[in-house]
Write a protein that holds these residues in place. Structure first.
Motif, PDB file in Angstrom:
ATOM      1  N   SER A  75       0.818  -1.219   0.000  1.00  0.00           N
ATOM      2  CA  SER A  75       0.000   0.000   0.000  1.00  0.00           C
ATOM      3  C   SER A  75       0.850   1.266   0.000  1.00  0.00           C
ATOM      4  O   SER A  75       0.339   2.369  -0.165  1.00  0.00           O
ATOM      5  N   THR A  76       2.136   1.100   0.195  1.00  0.00           N
ATOM      6  CA  THR A  76       3.031   2.272   0.264  1.00  0.00           C
ATOM      7  C   THR A  76       3.661   2.520  -1.106  1.00  0.00           C
ATOM      8  O   THR A  76       4.202   1.617  -1.725  1.00  0.00           O
ATOM      9  N   ASN A  77       3.573   3.724  -1.568  1.00  0.00           N
ATOM     10  CA  ASN A  77       4.229   4.115  -2.827  1.00  0.00           C
ATOM     11  C   ASN A  77       4.904   5.472  -2.650  1.00  0.00           C
ATOM     12  O   ASN A  77       4.974   5.995  -1.532  1.00  0.00           O
ATOM     13  N   SER A  78       5.343   6.053  -3.735  1.00  0.00           N
ATOM     14  CA  SER A  78       6.088   7.319  -3.662  1.00  0.00           C
ATOM     15  C   SER A  78       5.238   8.476  -3.140  1.00  0.00           C
ATOM     16  O   SER A  78       5.749   9.436  -2.574  1.00  0.00           O
ATOM     17  N   THR A  79       3.930   8.376  -3.311  1.00  0.00           N
ATOM     18  CA  THR A  79       3.054   9.470  -2.859  1.00  0.00           C
ATOM     19  C   THR A  79       2.540   9.245  -1.436  1.00  0.00           C
ATOM     20  O   THR A  79       1.766  10.047  -0.912  1.00  0.00           O
ATOM     21  N   GLY A  80       2.928   8.115  -0.830  1.00  0.00           N
ATOM     22  CA  GLY A  80       2.464   7.803   0.534  1.00  0.00           C
ATOM     23  C   GLY A  80       1.660   6.523   0.545  1.00  0.00           C
ATOM     24  O   GLY A  80       1.621   5.776  -0.440  1.00  0.00           O
ATOM     25  N   ALA A  81       1.001   6.258   1.646  1.00  0.00           N
ATOM     26  CA  ALA A  81       0.251   5.013   1.809  1.00  0.00           C
ATOM     27  C   ALA A  81      -1.206   5.205   1.423  1.00  0.00           C
ATOM     28  O   ALA A  81      -1.790   6.246   1.680  1.00  0.00           O
ATOM     29  N   ASN A  82      -1.770   4.163   0.824  1.00  0.00           N
ATOM     30  CA  ASN A  82      -3.201   4.128   0.543  1.00  0.00           C
ATOM     31  C   ASN A  82      -3.915   3.691   1.822  1.00  0.00           C
ATOM     32  O   ASN A  82      -3.786   2.540   2.242  1.00  0.00           O
ATOM     33  N   PRO A  83      -4.668   4.604   2.468  1.00  0.00           N
ATOM     34  CA  PRO A  83      -5.270   4.278   3.771  1.00  0.00           C
ATOM     35  C   PRO A  83      -6.175   3.047   3.744  1.00  0.00           C
ATOM     36  O   PRO A  83      -6.143   2.227   4.659  1.00  0.00           O
ATOM     37  N   ALA A  84      -6.972   2.899   2.694  1.00  0.00           N
ATOM     38  CA  ALA A  84      -7.898   1.756   2.615  1.00  0.00           C
ATOM     39  C   ALA A  84      -7.137   0.455   2.512  1.00  0.00           C
ATOM     40  O   ALA A  84      -7.446  -0.532   3.204  1.00  0.00           O
ATOM     41  N   GLN A  85      -6.101   0.440   1.671  1.00  0.00           N
ATOM     42  CA  GLN A  85      -5.303  -0.781   1.493  1.00  0.00           C
ATOM     43  C   GLN A  85      -4.490  -1.073   2.753  1.00  0.00           C
ATOM     44  O   GLN A  85      -4.319  -2.230   3.139  1.00  0.00           O
ATOM     45  N   LEU A  86      -4.011  -0.004   3.388  1.00  0.00           N
ATOM     46  CA  LEU A  86      -3.258  -0.170   4.637  1.00  0.00           C
ATOM     47  C   LEU A  86      -4.143  -0.783   5.722  1.00  0.00           C
ATOM     48  O   LEU A  86      -3.757  -1.733   6.412  1.00  0.00           O
ATOM     49  N   ALA A  87      -5.370  -0.268   5.847  1.00  0.00           N
ATOM     50  CA  ALA A  87      -6.310  -0.791   6.854  1.00  0.00           C
ATOM     51  C   ALA A  87      -6.676  -2.241   6.561  1.00  0.00           C
ATOM     52  O   ALA A  87      -6.777  -3.073   7.477  1.00  0.00           O
ATOM     53  N   HIS A  88      -6.848  -2.578   5.281  1.00  0.00           N
ATOM     54  CA  HIS A  88      -7.187  -3.954   4.908  1.00  0.00           C
ATOM     55  C   HIS A  88      -6.041  -4.907   5.242  1.00  0.00           C
ATOM     56  O   HIS A  88      -6.243  -6.013   5.752  1.00  0.00           O
ATOM     57  N   GLY A  89      -4.823  -4.457   4.971  1.00  0.00           N
ATOM     58  CA  GLY A  89      -3.652  -5.286   5.283  1.00  0.00           C
ATOM     59  C   GLY A  89      -3.536  -5.567   6.772  1.00  0.00           C
ATOM     60  O   GLY A  89      -3.231  -6.686   7.194  1.00  0.00           O
ATOM     61  N   ILE A  90      -3.781  -4.524   7.591  1.00  0.00           N
ATOM     62  CA  ILE A  90      -3.740  -4.693   9.047  1.00  0.00           C
ATOM     63  C   ILE A  90      -4.836  -5.658   9.500  1.00  0.00           C
ATOM     64  O   ILE A  90      -4.611  -6.526  10.360  1.00  0.00           O
ATOM     65  N   SER A  91      -6.031  -5.530   8.926  1.00  0.00           N
ATOM     66  CA  SER A  91      -7.144  -6.424   9.268  1.00  0.00           C
ATOM     67  C   SER A  91      -6.801  -7.878   8.950  1.00  0.00           C
ATOM     68  O   SER A  91      -7.027  -8.776   9.765  1.00  0.00           O
ATOM     69  N   VAL A  92      -6.257  -8.090   7.762  1.00  0.00           N
ATOM     70  CA  VAL A  92      -5.889  -9.454   7.362  1.00  0.00           C
ATOM     71  C   VAL A  92      -4.869 -10.029   8.334  1.00  0.00           C
ATOM     72  O   VAL A  92      -5.001 -11.169   8.802  1.00  0.00           O
ATOM     73  N   ALA A  93      -3.868  -9.230   8.672  1.00  0.00           N
ATOM     74  CA  ALA A  93      -2.810  -9.702   9.571  1.00  0.00           C
ATOM     75  C   ALA A  93      -3.357 -10.061  10.953  1.00  0.00           C
ATOM     76  O   ALA A  93      -3.101 -11.151  11.481  1.00  0.00           O
ATOM     77  N   LEU A  94      -4.127  -9.160  11.540  1.00  0.00           N
ATOM     78  CA  LEU A  94      -4.595  -9.374  12.921  1.00  0.00           C
ATOM     79  C   LEU A  94      -5.678 -10.439  13.016  1.00  0.00           C
ATOM     80  O   LEU A  94      -5.656 -11.290  13.915  1.00  0.00           O
ATOM     81  N   TYR A  95      -6.634 -10.409  12.097  1.00  0.00           N
ATOM     82  CA  TYR A  95      -7.728 -11.391  12.154  1.00  0.00           C
ATOM     83  C   TYR A  95      -7.211 -12.815  11.960  1.00  0.00           C
ATOM     84  O   TYR A  95      -7.645 -13.746  12.639  1.00  0.00           O
ATOM     85  N   ASN A  96      -6.295 -12.995  11.039  1.00  0.00           N
ATOM     86  CA  ASN A  96      -5.779 -14.343  10.789  1.00  0.00           C
ATOM     87  C   ASN A  96      -4.980 -14.865  11.981  1.00  0.00           C
ATOM     88  O   ASN A  96      -5.082 -16.033  12.331  1.00  0.00           O
TER      89      ASN A  96
END
Length: 201
Positions: A135-156
Motif C-alpha cells: 500500500s506504500t508508494n512514492s506518494t504515501g500510503a493508501n489508507p484503505a489498502q493499509l487498513a485492509h492489510g492490518i485487518s488481514v494480519a490481525l484477524y488471521n
C-alpha cells in the motif's frame, strides 16, 4: 460475523475449514469415547460367569466381540481359554493393539490441526504484511489498502490462535482418556487370565 471474515481476507478460508474439521472430530470423539460404551461395567463379570458355566460357543464369542472394545479383548481371551497362559496373554495383547488403534482414530488429525492452526494464522499475517507494504508508494500510503492489510494480519493471527487452543485442549483430553481406557482394559484382561489359570477366584 460475515464482515469480520471479509476483513480477514482469503487466508482465513483454510482456517475456517480447519475449524469445521476440528469441531466435527471433537463431537465425534465425545460421542464415541464414552466409558460405558468402551468399558461396559458388568462385562467382565458376565464373561467370568460364562467361562465358569462352560458355555463358550462361537456365537457367544462373536457376540462378545461386537459388544464393545473391551469385548474384543475378552473375546480374544475366550478364544484361547484352553491355551497356555503366555499364548492367552499374547492374543490379548494383539487384540489390545487393534483396539487401541481404533480408540486413537482421528486424534492425530486433531493434534495436527492444533499445531497447524497458528502457522496458518501466521501465513495470513504475512499476507497482511505484504498488503501493508504494497500500500506504500512514492506518494504515501493508501489508507484503505493499509487498513485492509492490518485487518488481514490481525484477524488471521487471532483465528489461528482461537482454533488451536480448543483443538489442543481436546487432543490432550482425548489422549489421556484413551490411555486410561487402555490401562483399564489391560487390567481387566489380566484379571480374567488370572481367573482362568487359577491365580484368582
Amino acid at each position: 460475523m460475515l464482515p469480520i471474515l471479509q476483513a480477514a481476507g482469503l487466508p482465513v478460508i483454510p482456517l475456517l475449514i480447519a475449524s469445521l474439521v476440528a469441531l466435527a472430530l471433537i463431537v465425534e470423539r465425545i460421542i464415541y469415547l464414552r466409558r460405558a460404551k468402551i468399558l461396559p461395567p458388568q462385562l467382565l463379570d458376565e464373561v467370568v460367569r460364562v467361562y465358569h458355566n462352560g458355555k463358550i460357543t462361537k456365537d457367544v464369542v462373536d457376540s462378545l466381540e461386537k459388544n464393545s472394545p473391551l469385548g474384543v479383548v475378552l473375546a480374544a481371551a475366550l478364544r484361547n481359554v484352553d491355551a497356555p497362559r503366555e499364548v492367552m496373554k499374547e492374543s490379548i495383547e494383539e487384540a489390545g493393539r487393534g483396539v487401541a488403534h481404533v480408540l486413537e482414530r482421528f486424534l492425530t488429525t486433531l493434534g495436527t490441526i492444533a499445531s497447524l492452526a497458528p502457522l496458518m494464522g501466521l501465513f495470513g499475517t504475512v499476507i497482511g504484511m505484504i498488503e501493508i507494504f504494497g500500500s506504500t508508494n512514492s506518494t504515501g500510503a493508501n489508507p484503505a489498502q493499509l487498513a485492509h492489510g492490518i485487518s488481514v494480519a490481525l484477524y488471521n493471527t487471532a483465528f489461528g490462535i482461537a482454533i488451536a487452543m480448543p483443538a489442543l485442549i481436546a487432543y490432550r483430553h482425548f489422549r489421556a482418556l484413551v490411555d486410561s481406557f487402555i490401562i483399564d482394559m489391560e487390567m481387566q484382561a489380566v484379571k480374567f487370565v488370572d481367573i482362568v489359570h487359577g491365580a484368582r477366584k
